[in-house]
Design an enzyme around this catalytic site. Structure first.
Site, PDB file in Angstrom:
ATOM      1  N   LYS A  17       0.836  -1.206   0.000  1.00 37.47           N
ATOM      2  CA  LYS A  17       0.000   0.000   0.000  1.00 37.47           C
ATOM      3  C   LYS A  17       0.866   1.250   0.000  1.00 37.47           C
ATOM      4  O   LYS A  17       0.599   2.207  -0.722  1.00 37.47           O
ATOM      5  CB  LYS A  17      -0.933  -0.001   1.217  1.00 37.47           C
ATOM      6  CG  LYS A  17      -2.018  -1.053   1.166  1.00 37.47           C
ATOM      7  CD  LYS A  17      -2.777  -1.086   2.491  1.00 37.47           C
ATOM      8  CE  LYS A  17      -3.721  -2.260   2.569  1.00 37.47           C
ATOM      9  NZ  LYS A  17      -4.409  -2.344   3.864  1.00 37.47           N
ATOM     10  N   GLN A  61      -4.725  -2.038   9.431  1.00 38.35           N
ATOM     11  CA  GLN A  61      -4.425  -3.297   8.755  1.00 38.35           C
ATOM     12  C   GLN A  61      -5.100  -4.445   9.498  1.00 38.35           C
ATOM     13  O   GLN A  61      -4.883  -4.630  10.684  1.00 38.35           O
ATOM     14  CB  GLN A  61      -2.907  -3.521   8.666  1.00 38.35           C
ATOM     15  CG  GLN A  61      -2.512  -4.763   7.928  1.00 38.35           C
ATOM     16  CD  GLN A  61      -2.998  -4.764   6.480  1.00 38.35           C
ATOM     17  OE1 GLN A  61      -2.792  -3.829   5.739  1.00 38.35           O
ATOM     18  NE2 GLN A  61      -3.666  -5.835   6.104  1.00 38.35           N
ATOM     19  N   ASP A  88     -10.785   2.197   3.950  1.00 38.60           N
ATOM     20  CA  ASP A  88     -11.196   0.825   3.647  1.00 38.60           C
ATOM     21  C   ASP A  88     -12.709   0.631   3.655  1.00 38.60           C
ATOM     22  O   ASP A  88     -13.195  -0.440   3.311  1.00 38.60           O
ATOM     23  CB  ASP A  88     -10.560  -0.158   4.642  1.00 38.60           C
ATOM     24  CG  ASP A  88      -9.102  -0.437   4.328  1.00 38.60           C
ATOM     25  OD1 ASP A  88      -8.741  -0.420   3.136  1.00 38.60           O
ATOM     26  OD2 ASP A  88      -8.332  -0.685   5.269  1.00 38.60           O
TER      27      ASP A  88
END
Length: 182
Positions: A17, A61, A88
């Protein structure tokens, strides 16, 4: 990006990322916390990042290691992210759907798959892919079953499906016997 612990796949995803963000000119900061970090410290950091006008997106994460969570639920951290900064798409009040689910849905649409009225089975009930994929399929009019490792009659469910999405992250979960002809 908030990374807790040093799980090799999580470290790799964070690095990927970061690399992609830097390639396209995004200032990316990876905040790394050891497993022994106090839950409250990360909780408070999220609030600090929410208030920082120089920060435009926050992601945690996943999976969050159980050793870090102890008796806490991961949603206790996820829900602290300001929905406007939820990269996200994991918060309850998310503005955008999670990227992996959105990408999978776009593939179906690009391939001309008719979703409305179809029976869809999603293998995997993660917050990042499985559950959001199920919600997207519902929004497009499919009848959806989201399955996890405890789902009974899984083979029967997948055989009756018009659409199967495998979102487990584990190869070999979906086998030929689980798919009907055609």
């Amino acid at each position: 990006s908030i990374l807790i612990g040093a799980d090799p796949p999580s470290v790799l995803y964070t690095l990927m990322k970061q690399k992609k963000a830097e390639e396209i000119g995004i200032d990316f900061r990876a905040l790394k916390y050891p497993l022994k970090t106090d839950f409250k410290e990360v909780y408070e950091k999220i609030h600090e990042l929410n208030k920082d006008t120089n920060i435009h997106g926050i992601m945690i994460q996943l999976p969050i290691p159980k050793e870090f969570l102890r008796s806490h639920d991961p949603r206790q951290l996820i829900e602290q992210i300001d929905p406007k900064k939820d990269i996200d798409g994991l918060t309850t009040k998310r503005i955008v759907p999670p990227a992996a689910a959105k990408a999978a849905m776009q593939i179906l649409l690009d391939e001309g798959v008719k979703v409305k009225g179809k029976n869809a089975v999603v293998l995997g009930a993660s917050e990042l892919v499985g559950k959001p994929m199920g919600r997207l399929l519902l929004e497009y009019g499919a009848k959806v079953i989201v399955c996890n490792s405890k789902t009974e009659d899984l083979i029967q469910k997948t055989r009756n499906a018009d659409i199967i999405i495998c979102a487990t992250g584990k190869p070999g979960i979906l086998t030929g016997e689980m798919v009907s002809k055609g």
